[in-house]
Design an enzyme around this catalytic site. Sequence first.
Site, mmCIF file in Angstrom:
data_model
loop_
_atom_site.group_PDB
_atom_site.id
_atom_site.type_symbol
_atom_site.label_atom_id
_atom_site.label_comp_id
_atom_site.label_asym_id
_atom_site.label_seq_id
_atom_site.Cartn_x
_atom_site.Cartn_y
_atom_site.Cartn_z
ATOM 1 N N LYS A 44 0.809 -1.221 0.000
ATOM 2 C CA LYS A 44 0.000 0.000 0.000
ATOM 3 C C LYS A 44 0.843 1.273 0.000
ATOM 4 O O LYS A 44 0.461 2.269 -0.626
ATOM 5 C CB LYS A 44 -0.955 0.012 1.189
ATOM 6 C CG LYS A 44 -0.316 0.119 2.567
ATOM 7 C CD LYS A 44 -1.365 0.111 3.662
ATOM 8 C CE LYS A 44 -0.746 0.159 5.049
ATOM 9 N NZ LYS A 44 -0.056 1.419 5.322
ATOM 10 N N THR A 45 1.984 1.261 0.688
ATOM 11 C CA THR A 45 2.824 2.463 0.713
ATOM 12 C C THR A 45 3.372 2.762 -0.669
ATOM 13 O O THR A 45 3.424 3.918 -1.095
ATOM 14 C CB THR A 45 3.981 2.293 1.719
ATOM 15 O OG1 THR A 45 3.446 1.957 3.001
ATOM 16 C CG2 THR A 45 4.789 3.573 1.837
ATOM 17 N N ASP A 245 -3.679 7.475 4.892
ATOM 18 C CA ASP A 245 -3.295 6.078 5.099
ATOM 19 C C ASP A 245 -3.950 5.551 6.379
ATOM 20 O O ASP A 245 -4.326 6.332 7.260
ATOM 21 C CB ASP A 245 -1.774 5.990 5.209
ATOM 22 C CG ASP A 245 -1.260 4.558 5.094
ATOM 23 O OD1 ASP A 245 -2.056 3.669 4.735
ATOM 24 O OD2 ASP A 245 -0.066 4.344 5.368
ATOM 25 N N GLU A 246 -4.084 4.250 6.509
ATOM 26 C CA GLU A 246 -4.650 3.601 7.709
ATOM 27 C C GLU A 246 -6.014 4.206 8.062
ATOM 28 O O GLU A 246 -6.303 4.503 9.223
ATOM 29 C CB GLU A 246 -3.682 3.725 8.897
ATOM 30 C CG GLU A 246 -2.288 3.196 8.650
ATOM 31 C CD GLU A 246 -2.225 1.670 8.553
ATOM 32 O OE1 GLU A 246 -3.282 1.020 8.629
ATOM 33 O OE2 GLU A 246 -1.103 1.151 8.398
ATOM 34 N N GLN A 293 -8.044 -4.833 9.609
ATOM 35 C CA GLN A 293 -6.965 -4.433 10.516
ATOM 36 C C GLN A 293 -7.373 -3.263 11.417
ATOM 37 O O GLN A 293 -6.516 -2.555 11.939
ATOM 38 C CB GLN A 293 -5.709 -4.059 9.721
ATOM 39 C CG GLN A 293 -5.129 -5.225 8.932
ATOM 40 C CD GLN A 293 -3.793 -4.872 8.292
ATOM 41 O OE1 GLN A 293 -2.778 -4.698 8.963
ATOM 42 N NE2 GLN A 293 -3.793 -4.773 6.980
ATOM 43 N N ARG A 650 2.028 -10.375 10.513
ATOM 44 C CA ARG A 650 3.327 -9.720 10.731
ATOM 45 C C ARG A 650 4.462 -10.639 10.307
ATOM 46 O O ARG A 650 5.578 -10.179 10.078
ATOM 47 C CB ARG A 650 3.527 -9.360 12.213
ATOM 48 C CG ARG A 650 2.575 -8.369 12.845
ATOM 49 C CD ARG A 650 2.336 -7.125 12.029
ATOM 50 N NE ARG A 650 1.173 -7.303 11.167
ATOM 51 C CZ ARG A 650 0.901 -6.521 10.125
ATOM 52 N NH1 ARG A 650 1.726 -5.550 9.796
ATOM 53 N NH2 ARG A 650 -0.187 -6.724 9.393
#
Length: 842
Positions: A44-45, A245-246, A293, A650
């Site tokens: 995504k980044t 973001d997020e 998330q 993770r």
Amino acid sequence: MQQDPDVIARPPEALIGDLNPQQAEAVQYRGPALLIGAGAGSGKTRVLTRRIAWILTQFGAWPSQVLAITFTNKAAAEMRERLESLIGPVASRMWVSTFHSACVRILRRDGERIGLKSGFTIYDTADCERLIKLIANDFNFDVKRYTPRSILARISDYKNNLTSAREMLAQYAPDFKPGQRGYRVGRIGNPEELYAVVYAEYQHRLAAANAVDFDDLIVRTVELLRACPDVAEYYHRKFRYILVDEYQDTNHAQYVLIRELAGVDAGEHADMGAVGAGRVGPAWITVVGDSDQSIYAFRGADIRNIQDFEQDFPNAKTIMLEQNYRSTQTILDAANAVIAHNEGRKPKRLWTAAGAGEQITAYAADTAQLEAHWIAAQIKRLHTDDGVRYSDIAVMYRANAQSRSLEEGLIQARVPYQLIGGTKFYERREVKDALAYLQAIVNPADDINMRRILNVPKRGLGARAESQVTLHAQQIGGTFWDGVAHADQIEGMTARTLNPLMRFAQMMQELREFAQEHDAKPSQIVAEVLERSGLLEELKKSQDPQDQSRVENLSQLQSVAAEYEQNTPDATLAGFLETTALVADSDQLPDESQDSGKVTLMTLHTAKGLEYPIVFLTGMEQGTFPHARAMEDTSELSEERRLAYVGITRAKRHLFVTRAAVRAQWGRSTEMMPSQFLDEIPADLIDWKRKEAGMERMRSGWRANASHDFGAHGGWNDDEFDAPSPFGGSSYGSRSSYGSGSSYGSRSTYGSGVRGSAAHAGKVTTRRAPVRQPAQPASSLKTDNHLLIENFAVGDKVTHDKFGLGTVVDAQDKGRNSVITVDFGSSGVKRLMLRVAPIEKL
């Protein structure tokens, strides 16, 4: 199409040529509202930074027209670094920051329009708790019953929902006026009235001190944009592209802030002939997030923001990113299987081209201590035999309380570790004292920090002197500093108190003048404060060995200020104080390219956004993970399951999951049931090294056959820890340190900093002491109402002694520990262990 000449003009193929089809579609999308549903590890980044570069090069936007928001300073720095590689040094001038940092910039510029002077102080949690204690003392309410932390949590909830103190007073305490003296909250019977009064007084005192708390940075910015149409208009014109973001972690106040900055509700029509967002109309909004998330509901995050995006923003487009570039397919299959049990989610299935990889390794220990020893042994083996770097390994847990036994296990195994989320650098007493001086210099109206430093270091100005100054300040209607500066006017003040007060006032005035002359050199100001205040001298004279490390911490503070100067062209003391106020737990972590030489221990909430080749997910028991409060609340359970999804994803190469059959809780040994999340992972994905603890096998009737039957699973014998310890016979639980202790808040040692640990080296054995039976969790109760799971089906009606009439919505056959989920209407949806639930089937 005019373009900023400083932007490197990359051809379209350079921006999308190495992306998968969904990523490329997201980068190129042309429209007013875009939701990129980015699964864990889906790049995504990269997509977000490429989209910004695309907006600049293909839509003709100027860098100053872009606002990019993320949740941590670390993520913002990474995004800025990637942008610099794409578009050049111009990226350093762009607004790429956290919500709070962006709001600080806006409030510094225009905050005076709503009564907030430019040099305002940002209070941290300790400052806020100190302020609440002062209010409690003045208003005479019980801080044991209403703790500062609980009151601040309630105030934070109000602010996250944009509920003002004025609204709360109007509803619960209309007779109270903030700043009113002699008001006794203790006479109030309704807690809501107390919260309303304290909230109002808290805000009043923050305003008087020209200070804000963390939540205020968002709330006051929303207030500014709503109260001042010309300021809102300025930012509508300035930011034509807003990227967040997020997004799943945003709260209501942040959601409103985005809409206000974008001008979504301003009623302006877009320029239909423009290539991109044009110069008028709402800004184009891109949000990136993953509803699977969303794990910060306890901080006010509202998952509905991302779930309802398409309804909130007209003509919104959603693009899902499902290809994962981080983990193996085995790890992704486990994550997919667990999260699939959450209802009402947008379907998404992560996949990778990297192959299946290793099975998940699982282990059931007899106790939390033996769980920790097994984990430590595995880490030692991975490092010694397989050459895995310690820094490539992370141990994650649901709650901070679990870290103690894990630390002890690592200490005995001589495994170096760092604990993220311990005492942070800026919360250390000596550092906070120095920062309090700096805050008081920048903002003399800051009563909290001015009162903190009045007698630090000791200069004969105790509680009596502080109360005299406070009373005088109230009488003259001024700040605490006003009281200090006019101490010679205080009646009854003795020379013994007056003289040090006047010396303190003179010192602060001289420090303020020095700071004004050297504002662009915060490191010089820090050095002057440490020298003139006596903070450094007092610690250097001390015979306490710990004070030497405190001197090193103050030296580190000066180094941080110098580093800030080097990296910030327009450095100021106020700017430096901003950076210290906006530091987060995750900012302590070293870059992935650095080898810290230590295993990382952290909570699952802190682990969000990080990745490690090897991950140990510990404490997989009902009541631990998922947390006990989720047992009878489906929304809480859904959040816990999302947290499990985050933890699983993770891991890049190999995931370990562990549990303990017995865990100490509230001073008692509690028998723990395996986490339901373990049941939700397909059995073929897990390699159980030990599936049942010794006591569980005995209870299951494995006793006679234990060695033969369990050996087939590759497990160890019940007395696996009876052999001499592989870690040697010397004690390793001492406070001798391996490595520097100067890292920001981490315990960078082989055991230093573990308080009261019972770390013993040598032989470690499984103790057979009887287990005392507690009331919780339900799996440990002997009670049995003889109800059978096969007699319950979805749709059946039951009555519960407490919750009343309900409808069965799910039934899970787990043998003796079978669970049914019942919808009790107004009482909510509850998960009940069938054999102990006080229910009757109708």
